[in-house]
Design a protein around this motif. Sequence first.
Motif, PDB file in Angstrom:
ATOM      1  N   LEU A  44      44.938  24.762 -46.423  1.00 40.39           N
ATOM      2  CA  LEU A  44      46.015  24.269 -47.293  1.00 40.39           C
ATOM      3  C   LEU A  44      47.366  24.432 -46.609  1.00 40.39           C
ATOM      4  O   LEU A  44      48.225  23.560 -46.706  1.00 40.39           O
ATOM      5  N   ALA A  45      47.571  25.516 -45.903  1.00 41.44           N
ATOM      6  CA  ALA A  45      48.818  25.714 -45.163  1.00 41.44           C
ATOM      7  C   ALA A  45      48.993  24.610 -44.124  1.00 41.44           C
ATOM      8  O   ALA A  45      50.102  24.077 -43.953  1.00 41.44           O
ATOM      9  N   PHE A  46      47.916  24.241 -43.439  1.00 40.60           N
ATOM     10  CA  PHE A  46      47.989  23.138 -42.466  1.00 40.60           C
ATOM     11  C   PHE A  46      48.303  21.815 -43.165  1.00 40.60           C
ATOM     12  O   PHE A  46      49.084  21.008 -42.661  1.00 40.60           O
ATOM     13  N   GLN A  47      47.710  21.583 -44.325  1.00 42.44           N
ATOM     14  CA  GLN A  47      47.989  20.364 -45.084  1.00 42.44           C
ATOM     15  C   GLN A  47      49.468  20.302 -45.470  1.00 42.44           C
ATOM     16  O   GLN A  47      50.092  19.248 -45.374  1.00 42.44           O
ATOM     17  N   LEU A  48      50.000  21.436 -45.924  1.00 46.39           N
ATOM     18  CA  LEU A  48      51.410  21.483 -46.303  1.00 46.39           C
ATOM     19  C   LEU A  48      52.306  21.178 -45.100  1.00 46.39           C
ATOM     20  O   LEU A  48      53.237  20.385 -45.205  1.00 46.39           O
ATOM     21  N   ALA A  49      52.014  21.803 -43.976  1.00 44.06           N
ATOM     22  CA  ALA A  49      52.809  21.572 -42.771  1.00 44.06           C
ATOM     23  C   ALA A  49      52.738  20.097 -42.357  1.00 44.06           C
ATOM     24  O   ALA A  49      53.751  19.500 -41.987  1.00 44.06           O
ATOM     25  N   GLU A  51      52.157  17.568 -44.332  1.00 42.54           N
ATOM     26  CA  GLU A  51      52.887  16.797 -45.349  1.00 42.54           C
ATOM     27  C   GLU A  51      54.389  16.768 -45.057  1.00 42.54           C
ATOM     28  O   GLU A  51      55.053  15.765 -45.270  1.00 42.54           O
ATOM     29  N   PHE A  52      54.909  17.890 -44.550  1.00 40.65           N
ATOM     30  CA  PHE A  52      56.340  17.992 -44.276  1.00 40.65           C
ATOM     31  C   PHE A  52      56.679  17.788 -42.800  1.00 40.65           C
ATOM     32  O   PHE A  52      57.824  17.965 -42.402  1.00 40.65           O
ATOM     33  N   ASN A  53      55.669  17.442 -42.017  1.00 41.88           N
ATOM     34  CA  ASN A  53      55.860  17.169 -40.588  1.00 41.88           C
ATOM     35  C   ASN A  53      56.571  18.329 -39.886  1.00 41.88           C
ATOM     36  O   ASN A  53      57.595  18.146 -39.218  1.00 41.88           O
ATOM     37  N   CYS A  54      56.024  19.521 -40.096  1.00 36.24           N
ATOM     38  CA  CYS A  54      56.597  20.720 -39.488  1.00 36.24           C
ATOM     39  C   CYS A  54      55.468  21.681 -39.112  1.00 36.24           C
ATOM     40  O   CYS A  54      54.299  21.388 -39.354  1.00 36.24           O
ATOM     41  N   GLN A  55      55.831  22.790 -38.525  1.00 29.90           N
ATOM     42  CA  GLN A  55      54.860  23.824 -38.169  1.00 29.90           C
ATOM     43  C   GLN A  55      54.669  24.764 -39.357  1.00 29.90           C
ATOM     44  O   GLN A  55      55.585  24.935 -40.177  1.00 29.90           O
TER      45      GLN A  55
END
Length: 67
Positions: A44-49, A51-55
């Motif tokens: 989920l943390a990877f999905q969030l990153a 989604e926001f095009n960030c690390q």
Amino acid sequence: MKNHLRAYREELGLSQQRLADALGVSRQTIISIEKGRYDPSLPLAFQLAREFNCQIEDLFIFEEEAP
């Protein structure tokens, strides 16, 4: 875990519900993550990153526990 999720979400003009829908989680999950009451799973943390095009490190602040 402290995070910048709310700031990133608001910067894009996303509601908690729209973000939750995009990630396939509940709005309550987004609320809990934003308030630091719930640490997301690694996927989920990877999905969030993504989604926001960030690390992940840009979103979440790792605080080491004192010995």
